[in-house]
Design an enzyme around this catalytic site. Sequence first.
Site, short mmCIF file in Angstrom:
data_model
loop_
_atom_site.label_atom_id
_atom_site.label_comp_id
_atom_site.label_asym_id
_atom_site.label_seq_id
_atom_site.Cartn_x
_atom_site.Cartn_y
_atom_site.Cartn_z
N SER A 195 42.49 42.90 -28.63
CA SER A 195 41.97 42.21 -29.56
C SER A 195 40.56 41.63 -29.46
O SER A 195 40.17 41.44 -28.50
CB SER A 195 42.79 41.14 -29.93
OG SER A 195 42.25 40.17 -30.72
N TYR A 222 37.46 43.02 -35.21
CA TYR A 222 37.09 42.24 -36.54
C TYR A 222 35.35 42.10 -36.50
O TYR A 222 34.72 42.08 -35.53
CB TYR A 222 37.53 40.82 -36.22
CG TYR A 222 38.82 40.59 -36.05
CD1 TYR A 222 39.71 41.00 -37.33
CD2 TYR A 222 39.38 39.71 -35.34
CE1 TYR A 222 41.07 40.63 -37.58
CE2 TYR A 222 40.83 39.42 -35.36
CZ TYR A 222 41.70 40.21 -36.53
OH TYR A 222 42.99 39.57 -36.71
N THR A 271 40.40 46.02 -37.99
CA THR A 271 41.24 45.39 -38.87
C THR A 271 40.79 44.89 -40.25
O THR A 271 39.56 44.07 -40.01
CB THR A 271 41.98 44.23 -37.80
OG1 THR A 271 42.57 44.69 -36.63
CG2 THR A 271 43.06 43.31 -38.51
N LYS A 328 43.30 49.34 -39.67
CA LYS A 328 44.64 48.64 -39.46
C LYS A 328 44.66 47.41 -40.59
O LYS A 328 43.72 46.72 -40.87
CB LYS A 328 44.58 47.82 -38.10
CG LYS A 328 45.78 46.93 -37.90
CD LYS A 328 45.81 46.52 -36.54
CE LYS A 328 47.09 45.55 -36.23
NZ LYS A 328 46.79 44.29 -36.74
N HIS A 351 50.19 42.55 -41.00
CA HIS A 351 49.78 41.57 -39.96
C HIS A 351 50.90 40.75 -39.25
O HIS A 351 50.82 39.58 -38.79
CB HIS A 351 48.54 40.97 -40.58
CG HIS A 351 47.51 40.39 -39.29
ND1 HIS A 351 46.25 40.85 -39.28
CD2 HIS A 351 47.49 39.63 -38.26
CE1 HIS A 351 45.48 40.26 -38.52
NE2 HIS A 351 46.21 39.54 -37.76
C1 LIG Z 1 49.82 35.48 -32.17
C2 LIG Z 1 49.13 36.86 -32.97
C3 LIG Z 1 47.86 37.22 -33.07
C4 LIG Z 1 47.44 38.36 -33.46
N1 LIG Z 1 46.08 38.40 -33.32
C5 LIG Z 1 45.57 39.58 -33.91
C6 LIG Z 1 44.21 40.03 -33.63
O1 LIG Z 1 43.51 39.53 -33.26
N2 LIG Z 1 44.00 41.21 -34.26
C7 LIG Z 1 44.84 42.10 -34.97
O2 LIG Z 1 44.20 42.97 -35.62
N3 LIG Z 1 45.90 41.66 -35.14
C8 LIG Z 1 46.43 40.64 -34.59
N4 LIG Z 1 47.87 40.26 -34.77
C9 LIG Z 1 48.65 41.33 -35.44
C10 LIG Z 1 49.27 42.35 -34.67
O3 LIG Z 1 48.29 43.11 -34.09
C11 LIG Z 1 50.60 43.15 -35.44
O4 LIG Z 1 49.93 43.56 -36.77
C12 LIG Z 1 51.50 42.48 -35.66
O5 LIG Z 1 51.65 40.98 -34.84
C13 LIG Z 1 52.57 43.24 -35.80
O6 LIG Z 1 53.86 42.51 -36.24
P1 LIG Z 1 55.01 41.95 -35.20
O7 LIG Z 1 54.46 40.72 -34.30
O8 LIG Z 1 56.17 41.65 -36.09
O9 LIG Z 1 55.35 43.06 -34.39
C14 LIG Z 1 48.14 39.28 -34.18
C15 LIG Z 1 49.53 38.89 -34.26
C16 LIG Z 1 50.29 38.03 -33.43
C17 LIG Z 1 51.65 37.50 -33.64
#
Ligand SMILES: Cc1cc2nc3c(=O)[nH]c(=O)nc-3n(C[C@H](O)[C@H](O)[C@H](O)COP(=O)(O)O)c2cc1C
Length: 380
Positions: A106, A129, A155, A249, A273
């Site tokens: 990330s 981002y 994203t 994404k 997300h």
């Molecule tokens: C704590 C947390 C932080 C996240 N941070 C980012 C991020 O920095 N960039 C991003 O594109 N997605 C981020 N996501 C989304 C994840 O990439 C992903 O889309 C999502 O967790 C998928 O759902 P799931 O947790 O049910 O597998 C984050 C998700 C969580 C749970």
Amino acid sequence: MDPINIGDMRALARRRLPRMLYDYLDGGTHDELTLGTNLEDFDRLRFVPPVLQDVSRIDLATTIFGERLSMPLILGPVGSLGVLSRLGDIATARAAEACGITSCLSTTAVSSVEDVCAARKEPIWFQLYVMNEPGHHEHLIQRAKAVNCKALVLTVDSAISAQRDRDMRHGYTHTGQVKLSNIADMITRLDWIRDVLLGPRLNFGSMPGGKNNYKRIMSKAGGGLIAKDLTWDTFRDIRAKWDGPLVLKGVMTPRDAVKAVECGADGIVVSNHGGRQLDGAISSIMALAPIVDAVNERAVVMLDSGIRRGQHVVKALAMGAKACLIGRGYAYGLAARGQAGVEQSIEIFRKEMTMTMGMLGCRSIGELRRELLHTGDWQF
Ligand SMILES: Cc1cc2nc3c(=O)[nH]c(=O)nc-3n(C[C@H](O)[C@H](O)[C@H](O)COP(=O)(O)O)c2cc1C
């Protein structure tokens, strides 16, 4: 407890993490409707299994952007992993490599892209981002290029900063003020204190502000960090700057998926997300089939959000996705047990996927198809 499924890992994570951080990881936006729907819709979708297929050998291997993966599972970008486990970004990338899959770092990771890439042989993917900081994303693209990142994942569902009620109650991110009740809870989590609080100073390795930017970034996390003025022109501009596979994404409609292909996307992640942005959005599994059909093999369609079982991955693949990303599905493992916990989580998925494929009479990923799903009462 020896975890036998991701639910067990989640329980272990809850035990090890301060409550405020567990809620950061586990929670979603507002009423968490989409967080819930992501899981419910996967469970609502049912298999229709054929019999008498020789399933003595089952191979989950696949190829994504020319890279051989032992199974179509990718550890998706999760920000602030280093707060759950101090070297969490590196542990995650190493665990993925040990299990023959890949991971995506990330922009809001604690470790820098250089440090993570140095920790493994094969290049990782990098999630971008576009921040409210002129020149910053161009600089990050250059950094990702310099360390040979395999794919760039832009994203695009996070221009508006989400309100996660659990975080608000804890005072996490928006105010930067940790409440007294959280400090009281924190001091009972000795493993976490030793690892994170007493570890090297936290710093966001890819965020603006240079060294020791942690507090500054956290105090802005309630809004204003990510640029709000992104358009398809921004995407075209990034396409021109990045030669390798480019993935968008956060796509949830066939129209956007087609537009992404027309603008040069090599891949798409159908994603809400993990229920952390628009509360009330449909589940990603519900959005998938029309997107697969509209893209019609012109880009690699992947999916995330709500995957907690190997069965969920198999359902998404049968519906037409080429791979799935997971977020919490491995981050619980990291929070519970570091790198070993991530590896254990990946192997849980592998075992569940292999078993499910066998019960569906499928020997390879290519044999998964939509007719294995009961889509009759499933509304697209
Ligand atoms: C704590 C947390 C932080 C996240 N941070 C980012 C991020 O920095 N960039 C991003 O594109 N997605 C981020 N996501 C989304 C994840 O990439 C992903 O889309 C999502 O967790 C998928 O759902 P799931 O947790 O049910 O597998 C984050 C998700 C969580 C749970």
